[in-house]
Design an enzyme around this catalytic site. Structure first.
Site, PDB file in Angstrom:
ATOM      1  N   GLN A 137       0.821  -1.213   0.000  1.00  0.00           N
ATOM      2  CA  GLN A 137       0.000   0.000   0.000  1.00  0.00           C
ATOM      3  C   GLN A 137       0.851   1.258   0.000  1.00  0.00           C
ATOM      4  OE1 GLN A 137      -1.911   1.576   3.707  1.00  0.00           O
ATOM      5  NE2 GLN A 137      -3.774   0.781   2.757  1.00  0.00           N
ATOM      6  N   GLY A 138       0.617   2.155  -0.942  1.00  0.00           N
ATOM      7  CA  GLY A 138       1.304   3.442  -0.994  1.00  0.00           C
ATOM      8  C   GLY A 138       0.346   4.576  -0.701  1.00  0.00           C
ATOM      9  N   TYR A 139      -0.006   4.756   0.553  1.00  0.00           N
ATOM     10  CA  TYR A 139      -0.927   5.826   0.945  1.00  0.00           C
ATOM     11  C   TYR A 139      -0.197   6.944   1.702  1.00  0.00           C
ATOM     12  CZ  TYR A 139      -5.129   2.987  -0.110  1.00  0.00           C
ATOM     13  OH  TYR A 139      -6.119   2.262  -0.720  1.00  0.00           O
ATOM     14  N   SER A 140       0.341   6.613   2.867  1.00  0.00           N
ATOM     15  CA  SER A 140       0.893   7.632   3.759  1.00  0.00           C
ATOM     16  C   SER A 140       2.106   8.330   3.175  1.00  0.00           C
ATOM     17  CB  SER A 140       1.280   7.001   5.103  1.00  0.00           C
ATOM     18  OG  SER A 140       0.149   6.498   5.770  1.00  0.00           O
ATOM     19  N   SER A 172       4.518  -0.805   4.302  1.00  0.00           N
ATOM     20  CA  SER A 172       4.837  -2.177   4.691  1.00  0.00           C
ATOM     21  C   SER A 172       5.028  -3.053   3.464  1.00  0.00           C
ATOM     22  CB  SER A 172       3.713  -2.759   5.556  1.00  0.00           C
ATOM     23  OG  SER A 172       3.529  -1.990   6.719  1.00  0.00           O
ATOM     24  N   GLU A 255      -9.304  -2.672   5.527  1.00  0.00           N
ATOM     25  CA  GLU A 255      -8.047  -2.859   6.246  1.00  0.00           C
ATOM     26  C   GLU A 255      -8.306  -2.975   7.738  1.00  0.00           C
ATOM     27  OE1 GLU A 255      -3.655  -0.753   6.755  1.00  0.00           O
ATOM     28  OE2 GLU A 255      -5.315   0.408   5.948  1.00  0.00           O
ATOM     29  N   GLU A 383      -6.087   8.091  17.782  1.00  0.00           N
ATOM     30  CA  GLU A 383      -6.852   9.341  17.886  1.00  0.00           C
ATOM     31  C   GLU A 383      -7.849   9.479  16.730  1.00  0.00           C
ATOM     32  OE1 GLU A 383      -3.195   9.630  20.220  1.00  0.00           O
ATOM     33  OE2 GLU A 383      -3.598   9.072  18.144  1.00  0.00           O
TER      34      GLU A 383
END
Length: 409
Positions: A137-140, A172, A255, A383
């Site tokens: 996954q390439g999100y953040s 990851s 997820e 949060e």
């Protein structure tokens, strides 16, 4: 487990055929015997050997018809009913069989099945399930973790291709990935959710650089990824240009839901081992220790029922919804507290890492303690999960510090 964890997909019929025929008891016995007879043994220590070992196991599952308990049969899965998915996760965890490779099976697969074209499904899904292609996954990004709509990685379109530039982080399995399912900005910097597109990027393409990052355990569980004018065919876009945000919500929901049943089954075994550790340390008769173990026992059972409810919701509604944040928050706080307690039980041995010859059980509890420090950060911070639960589950007023869906504060 089989690779995609306990996830149901829209369109599941709940009918069991093939390997899942017969009674629930017969299915459980057949699965247990298969896992016993074909278990690949202890994992190799070297990374290359470990990768080959996991890929071979996923291929074994797929070829034998035991992969993808919740996947549609049309794409190589078992399409199990609710009850059979629960059985599958329980037996898989008990067998201590190798887990999934990458993060695609529980996150990208539901998105691809829901939004992908038939050509994309035929091209990508079976290799993903069999372990022939590893997805990450390439999100953040460095400035867009919890506030994902602020991402800055750009993709400009030229003819039949996009050219991607930017950086991702906390990715990851990027070091072993073949495909990166990635969010990019195709709109203006101010467009936020309205300007995000979902691309599948060849991890081996020219211009892709992957750098592993080491965490507290000393291992590299995630990476930073750089894109320098990486060419991506338009045919590898999922959904419409600037229409990626609904896909993101599907991905993140699955997820957070994906770990519910799998984690419940795994922590059932881990808690049994923690109880045994308490006996070995001579602490099992201490009322305070017994009280904590009873609390963990209660929470493991709650985790199991929550996972069952999540699977049921996905199978009936097609999506886990915001309630998946409840399961995610419950699990991550539980695993942190469990490992903190385990290290307390070890006393002075709790200072010894895996490489110390005097470490108890090869330092597994200390490693788990260090590893779970990140649990309340990954896949959405604790949060953020609390905000989601408060606003979308409980209906409480919106946090004024957070942007709305249209990007305004």
């Amino acid at each position: 487990m089989s690779g995609e964890r306990a996830v149901g997909f829209a369109g599941d019929t709940g009918s069991d055929t093939g390997r899942a025929a017969g009674t629930d008891g017969e299915f459980r016995s057949q699965l247990r015997e298969f896992l016993r007879a074909h278990h690949p043994g202890r994992r190799p220590k070297d990374p290359a050997g470990r990768l080959a070992w996991q890929k071979a196991w996923l291929a074994t599952l797929y070829d034998a018809g035991y992969a993808g308990p919740s996947w549609p049969r049309a794409y190589g899965g078992m399409e199990l009913s609710f009850a059979r998915q629960v059985i599958y996760q329980e037996e898989y965890a008990k067998a201590r069989a190798p887990g999934p490779l990458g993060t695609g099976l529980g996150i990208a697969a539901p998105t691809l099945i829901t939004y992908g074209s038939e050509e994309q499904k035929e091209r990508f899904l079976r290799p993903m399930l069999r372990g022939d292609a590893v997805w990450a996954q390439g999100y953040s990004e460095p400035e867009a973790g919890s506030d994902l709509p602020a991402l800055r990685t750009t993709a400009r379109r030229e003819g039949d291709a996009y050219f991607v530039n930017g950086q991702k982080v906390w990715t990851s399995s990027a070091d072993i990935a073949d495909i990166l399912f990635t969010l990019v900005r195709t709109g203006t910097p101010e467009s936020r959710q309205r300007g995000i597109t979902y691309l599948l990027i060849d991890a081996h393409a020219p211009g892709v650089t992957v750098r592993p990052l080491r965490d507290l355990t000393g291992d590299a569980h995630f990476c930073e990824v750089f894109f320098d004018d990486v060419r991506v065919p338009v045919s590898d876009r999922i959904g419409e240009e600037n229409g990626g945000w609904p896909l993101v919500r599907t991905s993140l929901g699955h997820e957070r839901a994906a770990g519910a049943m799998n984690q419940a089954a795994r922590y059932r075994r881990v808690l049994d081992e923690l109880i045994e550790l308490a006996r070995e340390r001579g602490a099992s008769t201490d009322p305070r220790v017994r009280d904590r173990l009873a609390d963990f026992e209660t929470r493991v059972r709650i985790m199991r029922y929550t996972g069952m409810r999540t699977i049921s919701d996905i199978m009936t509604k097609g999506e886990p919804g915001p309630a998946s944040s409840t399961a995610r928050l419950f699990i991550v706080t539980f695993e942190q507290e469990l490992h903190e307690f385990a290290v307390d039980l070890l006393g002075s041995y709790g200072m010894l890492g895996r490489r110390d010859p005097h470490a108890v059980q090869r330092g597994r509890w200390v490693w788990g303690f260090l590893r779970t420090r990140a649990s309340t950060i990954g896949a959405g911070t604790a949060e953020i999960q609390r905000n989601t639960i408060a606003e979308q589950v409980l209906g409480l007023p919106r946090d004024p510090a957070m942007p709305t869906l249209d990007g305004r504060r």
